[in-house]
Write a protein that holds these residues in place. Structure first.
Motif, short mmCIF file in Angstrom:
data_model
loop_
_atom_site.label_atom_id
_atom_site.label_comp_id
_atom_site.label_asym_id
_atom_site.label_seq_id
_atom_site.Cartn_x
_atom_site.Cartn_y
_atom_site.Cartn_z
N LYS A 141 39.09 5.32 15.72
CA LYS A 141 37.98 5.15 14.77
C LYS A 141 36.81 4.38 15.38
N LEU A 142 36.59 4.59 16.67
CA LEU A 142 35.51 3.87 17.35
C LEU A 142 34.13 4.42 16.98
N PHE A 143 34.09 5.62 16.41
CA PHE A 143 32.82 6.21 16.03
C PHE A 143 32.48 5.99 14.56
N GLN A 144 33.32 5.26 13.86
CA GLN A 144 33.05 4.99 12.46
C GLN A 144 32.17 3.73 12.34
N ALA A 179 11.80 -8.76 16.35
CA ALA A 179 11.88 -7.68 15.36
C ALA A 179 11.73 -6.30 16.02
N GLU A 180 10.73 -6.16 16.89
CA GLU A 180 10.47 -4.85 17.48
C GLU A 180 11.56 -4.44 18.46
N ALA A 181 12.08 -5.40 19.24
CA ALA A 181 13.16 -5.08 20.18
C ALA A 181 14.42 -4.64 19.44
N GLN A 182 14.80 -5.38 18.40
CA GLN A 182 15.98 -5.02 17.62
C GLN A 182 15.79 -3.69 16.91
N CYS A 183 14.58 -3.46 16.43
CA CYS A 183 14.30 -2.22 15.71
C CYS A 183 14.39 -1.01 16.65
N GLY A 184 14.05 -1.21 17.91
CA GLY A 184 14.16 -0.12 18.87
C GLY A 184 15.58 0.40 19.01
N TRP A 185 16.55 -0.50 19.02
CA TRP A 185 17.96 -0.09 19.10
C TRP A 185 18.45 0.44 17.76
N LEU A 186 18.00 -0.17 16.68
CA LEU A 186 18.47 0.26 15.36
C LEU A 186 18.00 1.67 15.03
N GLN A 187 16.73 1.98 15.31
CA GLN A 187 16.23 3.32 15.02
C GLN A 187 16.96 4.37 15.87
N HIS A 188 17.44 3.97 17.02
CA HIS A 188 18.20 4.88 17.89
C HIS A 188 19.45 5.38 17.17
N ASP A 189 20.16 4.50 16.51
CA ASP A 189 21.38 4.90 15.81
C ASP A 189 21.07 5.73 14.57
N PHE A 190 20.01 5.38 13.85
CA PHE A 190 19.60 6.21 12.73
C PHE A 190 19.16 7.59 13.21
N HIS A 235 20.26 9.19 15.69
CA HIS A 235 21.45 9.96 16.06
C HIS A 235 22.24 10.42 14.82
N LEU A 236 21.76 10.06 13.65
CA LEU A 236 22.43 10.43 12.39
C LEU A 236 23.87 9.91 12.36
N SER A 237 24.07 8.73 12.91
CA SER A 237 25.43 8.23 13.10
C SER A 237 25.79 7.07 12.18
N VAL A 238 24.93 6.73 11.22
CA VAL A 238 25.19 5.58 10.37
C VAL A 238 25.73 6.01 9.01
N PHE A 239 25.01 6.89 8.34
CA PHE A 239 25.40 7.33 7.01
C PHE A 239 26.01 8.73 7.07
N LYS A 240 26.84 9.03 6.10
CA LYS A 240 27.43 10.37 6.04
C LYS A 240 26.40 11.41 5.67
N LYS A 241 25.45 11.04 4.80
CA LYS A 241 24.41 11.96 4.39
C LYS A 241 23.26 11.93 5.40
N THR A 242 22.92 13.10 5.91
CA THR A 242 21.86 13.18 6.90
C THR A 242 20.53 12.65 6.36
N ALA A 243 20.27 12.91 5.08
CA ALA A 243 18.99 12.48 4.50
C ALA A 243 18.81 10.98 4.58
N TRP A 244 19.87 10.21 4.38
CA TRP A 244 19.78 8.75 4.45
C TRP A 244 19.47 8.30 5.88
N ASN A 245 20.09 8.95 6.87
CA ASN A 245 19.79 8.62 8.26
C ASN A 245 18.34 8.91 8.59
N HIS A 246 17.85 10.05 8.13
CA HIS A 246 16.44 10.40 8.38
C HIS A 246 15.50 9.41 7.70
#
Length: 258
Positions: free
Chosen positions: A135-138, A182-193, A195-206
């Protein structure tokens, strides 16, 4: 766990891999009325105006496909090549692309000479299956929400310092520190969003991707997706991975030393 249990685990992983890779073949059964092609024939169709690619031994002519959601560049990168691995990486739900696959299917590959690195592919697939079983991708959605909120806090703090204490050197430097965090952390955070890898619903990731890269960083989510899809389709391949297009800044001469 003993040696026998490890062998049993490996067999299960290979079985899972085979099930994933057989999905396309089951969806598009072998059709004797279609063509039979060698890899040499497939490689001849490797231009923008004559573009074939292979997925799970099935040959697809995508020359006239101008509405590919991932863009034309990725299709060009794999023209005349085996796109099996990248196809499954970008299309985890094979049923969503079924209707497109059937319309572009023209035949099958009749030899296996191109697949010389099959053992390596199976090793990586076993590693992926182990990560899935652990479950490393959850993702922890709590972690991502907290991260998003703490970025907003630092953004607010940066503007508040300027508003409250003016633009002298000390508040200016403090504001700069808050804003860089803020900007440095946001750069990594937007990367995961992205990739559509955070929420189950694609719309929330977008949505969160647009908020993070668009509202906070002032960038384009569509531009980032287009460039990053190319990066993962051909990672570290010169002239195909846009993340490697920095040689004019660091190299002298006309030859890349690799």
């Amino acid at each position: 766990m003993g040696k026998g249990s490890k062998n049993s685990e490996s067999s299960v992983l290979v079985e899972n891999q085979d099930k994933d890779r057989s999905a396309t073949r089951e969806m598009i059964p072998n059709n004797n009325n279609k063509g039979q092609y060698t890899w040499e024939e497939v490689r001849r169709h490797s231009s923008k105006t004559d573009r074939w690619l292979v997925v799970d031994k099935r040959v697809f002519d995508v020359t006239r496909w101008t509405k590919h959601p991932g863009g034309q560049v990725i299709l060009n990168h794999y023209a005349g090549q085996d796109a099996t691995e990248v196809f499954h990486a970008f299309h985890p739900d094979i049923t969503l692309v079924e209707k497109y696959l059937k319309s572009f299917y023209i035949g099958d590959v009749v030899d296996d000479t191109e697949d010389h690195d099959q053992a390596l592919k199976r090793d990586f697939e076993q590693l992926r299956q182990k990560a899935l079983s652990k479950k490393l991708f959850q993702p922890s959605r709590f972690f991502f929400i907290i991260s998003f909120l703490h970025i907003l806090v630092f953004e607010f703090a940066a503007y508040f310092v300027l508003f409250r204490f003016g633009t002298s050197w000390v508040p200016y430097l403090i504001t700069l520190l808050f804003y860089v965090i803020a900007e440095a952390q946001c750069g990594w955070l937007q990367h995961d969003f992205g990739h559509l890898s955070v929420f189950k619903k694609t719309a929330w990731n977008h949505l969160f991707h647009q908020l993070s890269i668009g509202l906070i960083k002032g960038g384009s989510a569509d531009w980032w997706n287009n460039m990053h899809f190319q990066h993962h389709a051909k990672p570290n391949v010169i002239d195909k991975d846009p993340d490697t297009r920095i040689e004019p800044l660091f190299l002298l001469g006309d030859t890349i030393p690799i």
